[in-house]
Enzyme design. Structure first.
Site, short mmCIF file in Angstrom:
data_model
loop_
_atom_site.label_atom_id
_atom_site.label_comp_id
_atom_site.label_asym_id
_atom_site.label_seq_id
_atom_site.Cartn_x
_atom_site.Cartn_y
_atom_site.Cartn_z
NE ARG A 204 -12.15 6.24 -3.49
CZ ARG A 204 -10.91 6.09 -3.93
NH1 ARG A 204 -10.14 5.16 -3.41
NH2 ARG A 204 -10.44 6.84 -4.91
CD GLN A 233 -2.39 2.56 3.62
OE1 GLN A 233 -1.46 1.78 3.81
NE2 GLN A 233 -2.54 3.18 2.48
CG ASN A 262 -1.74 7.71 2.40
OD1 ASN A 262 -1.88 6.61 1.85
ND2 ASN A 262 -1.89 8.86 1.77
CG ASP A 289 -8.45 -0.73 -6.14
OD1 ASP A 289 -7.41 -1.08 -5.55
OD2 ASP A 289 -8.46 -0.16 -7.24
CG ASP A 291 -12.42 2.87 -5.67
OD1 ASP A 291 -11.78 1.80 -5.76
OD2 ASP A 291 -12.11 3.90 -6.29
CG ASP A 401 -1.08 -3.14 -10.39
OD1 ASP A 401 -0.19 -2.54 -11.02
OD2 ASP A 401 -2.26 -2.73 -10.34
CG HIS A 425 -12.27 0.44 -10.03
ND1 HIS A 425 -11.65 1.56 -10.53
CD2 HIS A 425 -11.65 0.18 -8.85
CE1 HIS A 425 -10.69 1.95 -9.70
NE2 HIS A 425 -10.69 1.14 -8.67
#
Length: 669
Positions: A204, A233, A262, A289, A291, A401, A425
């Site tokens: 991304r 990654q 990755n 994140d 994105d 998390d 998000h």
């Protein structure tokens, strides 16, 4: 008497891009229309359902604030005679959170107003949402008069919930308003802690580069950053994005790109955590994140709250939808320990649209929400916590998390999901990651987290629920998902020793396994599938898409697995019997067909599901055996996972996992 200093806690802010879609999160032009108290509604089921439906109804009058009224990032102009409330997500002051978790016992609100006759009125709310007027002031004098008004506000009456906010009314001319909230704090809490930002990215590049650029937009935010680490990654590199040069310039030499294989979100975040722990400079690690769209002020608020917390505290942000930007995904997350499943607390309503019903009109938003964890889409973790309880579990994705939050809480470090700190998000509700390759990680990691932390001898309801869900996938002809869930259980039963070793390889193995099944072979072309044909149409007709009652679903659950043993209708081997939209692809609907074309949740492709009685028999036996085996071995497995947790999450273990890439970095240096 110990020396104190004054420290800013929160500044009035306006949308950076004057976006009308997000404006309801900053200001509220409507009058408050508070919903009914649940104790007045009572316990009647019908009354409760009617009230729940009414909560989702918009109370917005359609009044809007024109973008030109936004003077700058911190000031807004209110037109002559108009009233505007700052009792909103980003500009109200979350008094109950400061009361419960911080050392602050009173705050000072300073409101600066220009405009003859302009007035400011301060309000507070109680935990049940009822508001009370606190104080008010007015600008006196002739044309273009101004005033700076201070209100000293105690935090003591906010034990269970409640906010402070202010409304501004313009008088004989337009008014311009700015405001800050500050407090007297001990001198040793005067300085802001510093931050290492850890961003994990996978193909991304533009999104990630824009996020890095947002971190440098506010000079105050930039001053807090020691380093911005991007764990690269993917194969589409951030450095190749056209957005990258501006982003790199914005953070003024604080960006470092780390390339590695990755290893999933947990491998990326663990690398950032490890780098910060080894450097021993930053007070916090901020996991984000790649994105998300960030509200930079939220970072300032999270750091300030963390600095002034009673004890080292994980400070998380909320997640708004990137596609419906006034819509909040959840106001807090807990682990339901009997099911061992993440969820919102009972009184929290998910997918809440602040454009329809803002803070002052929403009773449940005023009760403080205490959480067990916060997603790492935005989560500020004190380095001290990482040094004490370890880094992320090597889970690739899912539950890393939430497990960390539970682990930290058990060690005495709470998590606070803090209002006013948020990102936008892609919402989880627009995905169905329980069906694709992620199904493996959902199943395996949930069970591992339960083995580590469940207080019940056999994980409570977890094993029974897992069996029920697996059978639901099975009667839905989702054979690839069932195979992945079985593989996940086999890996759980193998113990914790292979978790680090599997990180670089398991995703590829999972994808190879699932692609053997027709339900995992996606095609974007509608003409790639045979036409729908059925010798005898269903008698259900128009009721096919109706949602059955709970009682009907229970009866169906008992009968449909038996149907799977019958020989399929001959025509279904050549032609699908139906096309089923992703939103309607429920187990009780799919199980009635012998074949079907089923679209995916993102609506870009579809797959052909075909019922196979022999495979059904084989999978039923295997999944039953696995669940029985897990039940019998639960106590010994739980003991093994718990004993090895410190070793698995240690910096030393993670350093070995990262060695193939760190050795390359060392050689390049």
């Amino acid at each position: 008497m110990s020396q104190t200093v004054r420290r800013v806690l929160q500044r009035q802010i306006m949308p950076a891009d004057r976006d009308l879609d997000v404006l309801p999160l900053y200001v509220d032009p409507d009058p408050a229309v508070l919903d009914a108290d649940k104790y007045n509604v009572g316990g009647d089921k019908g009354a409760k359902e009617l009230n729940k439906a009414s909560l989702r109804q918009s109370v917005s009058s359609g009044t809007t604030v024109h973008p030109d009224q936004i003077v700058d990032r911190h000031a807004i102009r209110i037109e002559q005679g108009e009233r505007l409330s700052f009792g909103s997500y980003f500009n109200a002051f979350p008094a109950s959170y400061w009361r419960r978790w911080s050392i602050v016992d009173e705050v000072r609100l300073t409101v600066d107003l220009t405009g003859t006759g302009a007035s400011v009125t301060v309000y507070r709310s109680m935990a049940n949402g009822r508001s009370q007027r606190v104080d008010s002031r007015q600008v006196e004098g002739g044309d273009d008069a101004s005033g700076s008004f201070e209100f000293v506000l105690p935090l003591r009456p906010f034990a269970d919930g409640g906010w402070y906010w202010y409304d501004v009314t313009a008088g004989d001319q337009d008014a311009v308003v700015t405001a800050t909230w500050d407090a007297e704090v001990p001198a040793d809490r005067a300085e802001s802690g510093s931050v290492t930002v850890a961003i994990t990215t996978m193909n991304r590049p533009d999104f990630c580069a824009k996020l890095v650029g947002q971190l440098g937009e506010d000079p105050l935010v930039l001053s807090l950053l020691d380093e911005v680490l991007v764990m690269e990654q993917g194969t589409q590199k951030v450095v190749d994005s056209p957005e990258f040069p501006a982003a790199e310039k914005a953070v003024q030499g604080k960006l470092r790109i780390i390339e590695q294989g990755n290893l999933g979100g947990s491998g990326g975040y663990a690398r950032g955590q490890l780098e910060a722990v080894k450097a021993a400079v930053s007070t916090y690690v901020l996991c984000m994140d790649d994105d998300v769209v960030c509200e930079p002020e939220g970072i300032l608020r999270a750091v300030t709250f963390g600095d002034l917390a009673r004890r080292p505290t994980i400070v998380g942000g909320h997640m708004f939808s990137l596609y419906s930007r006034s819509r909040l995904h959840s106001f807090g997350e807990i682990i339901q320990s009997w099911r061992w499943w993440w969820m919102s607390p009972e009184h929290v309503l998910p997918e809440w649209d602040f454009a329809a019903r803002n803070l002052r009109s929403t009773r449940w938003l005023h009760r403080r929400v205490d959480v067990d964890f916060n997603g790492w889409f935005m989560c500020l973790i004190p380095r001290q916590v990482l040094e004490d309880v370890g880094l992320s579990l090597p889970l690739f994705i899912k539950w890393d998390d939430s497990e960390f939050g539970v682990r930290a809480k058990a060690a005495g470090y709470p998590t606070v999901t803090f209002p006013g700190a948020a990102v936008w998000h892609v919402p989880w509700t627009d995905k169905n990651d329980a069906l694709d390759w992620q199904a493996y990680f959902h199943q395996r990691n949930r069970m591992i987290a339960a083995l580590l932390h469940s207080p019940y001898p056999h994980g409570g309801r977890l094993i029974r629920e897992s069996l029920n869900h697996t059978i639901a996938h099975l009667v839905s002809m989702q054979y690839s998902t069932v195979e992945l869930r079985q593989l996940a259980m086999e890996d759980v039963l193998a113990g914790p020793d292979g978790l680090h070793a599997q990180l670089p390889t398991r995703l590829g193995e999972v994808n190879t396994l699932r692609k053997q099944y027709a339900d995992a072979q996606l095609n974007p072309d509608p003409d790639a599938f045979p036409p729908v044909r059925r010798a005898k149409p269903s008698r259900r007709g128009h009721s096919e898409l109706e949602v059955p009652s709970k009682r009907a679903q229970i009866i169906t659950a008992g009968l449909l697995p038996l149907r799977q043993l019958r020989k399929p209708r001959p025509l279904s081997r050549e032609f699908p019997e139906a096309e089923v939209a992703a939103m309607d692809a429920k187990w009780y609907r799919l199980a009635r067909h012998d074949s079907a074309i089923v679209s995916m949740p993102d609506q870009t492709s579809a797959a052909l599901y075909t019922r196979d009685p022999e495979l059904f028999r084989d999978l039923v036996k295997r999944i039953t055996d696995l669940h029985l085996k897990l039940y019998r071995r639960w106590p010994e497995l739980a003991a093994e996972y718990r004993s090895k947790l410190p070793e698995i999450t240690s910096p030393q273990a993670w350093e070995e996992t990262f060695r193939p890439w760190t050795d390359v970095e060392a050689a390049d240096d």
